[in-house]
Every structure is written in structure tokens, then in C-alpha cells.
Scaffold this active site. Structure first.
Site, PDB file in Angstrom:
ATOM      1  N   ALA A   1       0.853  -1.180   0.000  1.00 38.76           N
ATOM      2  CA  ALA A   1       0.000   0.000   0.000  1.00 38.76           C
ATOM      3  C   ALA A   1       0.892   1.234   0.000  1.00 38.76           C
ATOM      4  O   ALA A   1       1.971   1.240   0.608  1.00 38.76           O
ATOM      5  CB  ALA A   1      -0.912   0.007   1.215  1.00 38.76           C
TER       6      ALA A   1
ATOM      7  N   LEU B   1      -1.172  -5.288   4.970  1.00 36.11           N
ATOM      8  CA  LEU B   1      -0.273  -5.883   3.989  1.00 36.11           C
ATOM      9  C   LEU B   1       1.119  -5.967   4.608  1.00 36.11           C
ATOM     10  O   LEU B   1       1.370  -5.392   5.662  1.00 36.11           O
ATOM     11  CB  LEU B   1      -0.240  -5.042   2.713  1.00 36.11           C
ATOM     12  CG  LEU B   1      -1.542  -4.993   1.905  1.00 36.11           C
ATOM     13  CD1 LEU B   1      -1.398  -4.043   0.729  1.00 36.11           C
ATOM     14  CD2 LEU B   1      -1.937  -6.382   1.425  1.00 36.11           C
ATOM     15  N   SER B   2       2.024  -6.675   3.937  1.00 43.60           N
ATOM     16  CA  SER B   2       3.358  -6.810   4.520  1.00 43.60           C
ATOM     17  C   SER B   2       4.015  -5.450   4.723  1.00 43.60           C
ATOM     18  O   SER B   2       4.758  -5.251   5.684  1.00 43.60           O
ATOM     19  CB  SER B   2       4.244  -7.712   3.653  1.00 43.60           C
ATOM     20  OG  SER B   2       4.391  -7.177   2.357  1.00 43.60           O
ATOM     21  N   GLU B   3       3.735  -4.488   3.822  1.00 45.52           N
ATOM     22  CA  GLU B   3       4.262  -3.142   4.001  1.00 45.52           C
ATOM     23  C   GLU B   3       3.282  -2.093   3.498  1.00 45.52           C
ATOM     24  O   GLU B   3       2.606  -2.281   2.480  1.00 45.52           O
ATOM     25  CB  GLU B   3       5.586  -2.948   3.258  1.00 45.52           C
ATOM     26  CG  GLU B   3       6.787  -2.798   4.159  1.00 45.52           C
ATOM     27  CD  GLU B   3       7.386  -4.135   4.510  1.00 45.52           C
ATOM     28  OE1 GLU B   3       8.111  -4.198   5.521  1.00 45.52           O
ATOM     29  OE2 GLU B   3       7.139  -5.101   3.798  1.00 45.52           O
ATOM     30  N   THR B   4       3.229  -0.987   4.237  1.00 44.04           N
ATOM     31  CA  THR B   4       2.557   0.226   3.776  1.00 44.04           C
ATOM     32  C   THR B   4       3.609   1.320   3.726  1.00 44.04           C
ATOM     33  O   THR B   4       4.344   1.536   4.695  1.00 44.04           O
ATOM     34  CB  THR B   4       1.412   0.634   4.718  1.00 44.04           C
ATOM     35  OG1 THR B   4       0.416  -0.402   4.725  1.00 44.04           O
ATOM     36  CG2 THR B   4       0.765   1.930   4.258  1.00 44.04           C
TER      37      THR B   4
END
Length: 287
Positions: A22, A44-47
Site C-alpha cells: 500500500a 499488507l506486509s508493508e505500507t
């Protein structure tokens, strides 16, 4: 307050493959607590959060931005797929006019350049050093059971542990691994390891000619398995470049989603990581 948000799949040209991230372009900085709560909500795994360096900057003309990455549970120092996604948002949706963007991050300046249908990231190279496998026998046993290991390396800067499977292993050994993330997290409490890379030699003689394969697990950062990991390839690229005696490498991360990365290890201690990005969602977060 309304915040624009984009979800993009990195290191793929197909939706629902690669690694989703994101991206939130922000007109002003938020509190660390709010960054973390938004990342936890998106899950999510990363924003990635992009902010302007000066109030007079705009997303279309400025060439430098601040960039931070959050998993659902913590902030991280380096993230490849979310950096790729952040650059794609600025180039595609903010119509940024520059050929190269510079992100100021906790890992220093990171450059991203448009190249054909994809993007190239200029990242630091993180060479690992060889370790005694017995020092990490607990984490290896949880991840691999009784399977043999060819080599174990560690990069103390990124705290990524690289475990290489023997060359006579079939790729199915790697793809079929079922790693218990809770047990993996409990197996290593010293703080030396924050991510586990399991890798094996590829099949460059078969199309498309992957030089190596990998999977990546980081339950210590709230990520049971990361689908395609740019930061892990700053370690993998260094390792396999030395082992294979080549600077340009084609890599495939064998998660369920899967993703392809083009790597070029440079003589200046940096690595180029290239890939494509697909947008799957646009919306607004209200906080």
C-alpha cells in the site's frame, strides 16, 4: 482527514502476483502511532508513506521525497517492493516529470528510475558472512526439519540469515516447505536474526534462466512469509554474484504468489534491483 491510498503488486506484470504494497502520498507528516495504526488496518506486509521534503514541493515536480515503511506491527529500515510501488504511484498517478526520484529513508538515499515498462531501484548491497550452522541449529531445524544445508550466511546489518540448500535439491523442496511462523519466531530470540532467507541455485540453462531461487520469512516483523522481497535481494545478490561469478542475475522468489527480480551488482557497493508493478486498487482512508 482523508488520505489517498493505492495498492500495487510489485515484481510482476500480472495482478494478484508479486508482492502487494500500500502507498499513501501525504500532504504532511503524521504521528508514528497513526502510521502504525494505518499499516495495521491495511494489513499488507508493508505500507509506504510518502511525504514532501518542503511545503512548497508538489508531487508532480519535486524529485526528492521522504519515504517510510511500516509492517502491520513495526517500522522497518528497508523495503524494496514498497519502494518500487511508491515510485510507480508518483510516476503514474502524480505524473512526476523527473526521470529519477530520490527517496530519503532510514537506509539513506534510494534512487528509482523508470526503465521501459518497469523501474530500477538503486539500493545498498548487504554482503553476508559465512557462519557455523550449529549456531543457528534451532531456527534451521524449525524451517527445514532434517533436510541438509549447504551453507549458512548472516548479514548483521539487515539481520537477515541466508540458508542455502544443496545443489542436488529439486526446486520442489523449496516450494513445498511449510514453515510454522510462530515456531520460527520462538526459535530465535537473541535479536541476531530478523529475517530468514532460504535459497538454492537456479536453472540458468532453462528458460527464463533463473540464476537462483529463494523464499523469505520474517515473523519477527509480523510477516509470516513475504511474497517477493527486494531487501532480501540486497543480501542474495551479493551472495550469488560471488558464488556464480557474474554481476547480472535473474532471480525468482518461490512464494505462492511468486515474483521475478533483475539484479545488477555494481562495483561501488550498490545493487540495481529492477521489476514491474501492477495497480490493483485505488481509494481513500478516512481517519
Amino acid at each position: 482527514m482523508e488520505i489517498p491510498v493505492f495498492t500495487l503488486d510489485s515484481f510482476t506484470n500480472l495482478p494478484f502476483k508479486g508482492n502487494p504494497a500500500a502507498v499513501c502520498p501525504l500532504m504532511h507528516e503524521l504521528t508514528d502511532e497513526l502510521y502504525q495504526r494505518i499499516a495495521a488496518e491495511i494489513n499488507l506486509s508493508e505500507t509506504a508513506f510518502i511525504t514532501r521534503i518542503r511545503p512548497s514541493d508538489d508531487f508532480t515536480k519535486a524529485s526528492r521525497f521522504c519515504l517510510r515503511w511500516f509492517t502491520p506491527t513495526t517500522e522497518v529500515n528497508l523495503c524494496g517492493h514498497a519502494t518500487l510501488a511508491a515510485a510507480a504511484v508518483l510516476f503514474k498517478y502524480k505524473k512526476n516529470v523527473n526521470s529519477t526520484l530520490v527517496f530519503e529513508t532510514k537506509s539513506g538515499e534510494l534512487l528509482v528510475t523508470q526503465q521501459g515498462e518497469g523501474f530500477v531501484m538503486d539500493f545498498p548491497l548487504n554482503p553476508p558472512t559465512k557462519q557455523d550452522p550449529n549456531e543457528f541449529r534451532d531456527i534451521i531445524k524449525v524451517a527445514l526439519g532434517g533436510r541438509p544445508v549447504q551453507e549458512v550466511h548472516l548479514n548483521s546489518n539487515t539481520k537477515k540469515l541466508l540458508v542455502r540448500l544443496p545443489d542436488d535439491c529439486d526446486r520442489s523442496v523449496l516450494t513445498s516447505l511449510k514453515v510454522d511462523s510462530a515456531a520460527l519466531e520462538c526459535s530465535e530470540r537473541s535479536g541476531r536474526v530478523k529475517g530468514l532467507i532460504i535459497t538454492m541455485k537456479g536453472s540458468p540453462e532453462c528458460q527464463p534462466g533463473y540464476d537462483f531461487y529463494s523464499r523469505y520469512f520474517a515473523p519477527w516483523a509480523g510477516i509470516p512469509e513475504d511474497p517477493v522481497t527486494g531487501s532480501a535481494h540486497t543480501v542474495l545478490g551479493s551472495y550469488w554474484s560471488e558464488k556464480l561469478g557474474k554481476k547480472k542475475l535473474l532471480a525468482y522468489q518461490c512464494s505462492k504468489r511468486g515474483g521475478e527480480l533483475e539484479l545488477e551488482v555494481r562495483d561501488d557497493g550498490r545493487i540495481n534491483i529492477a521489476g514491474q508493478v501492477v495497480t490493483v486498487l485505488q481509494g481513500t482512508i478516512t481517519v
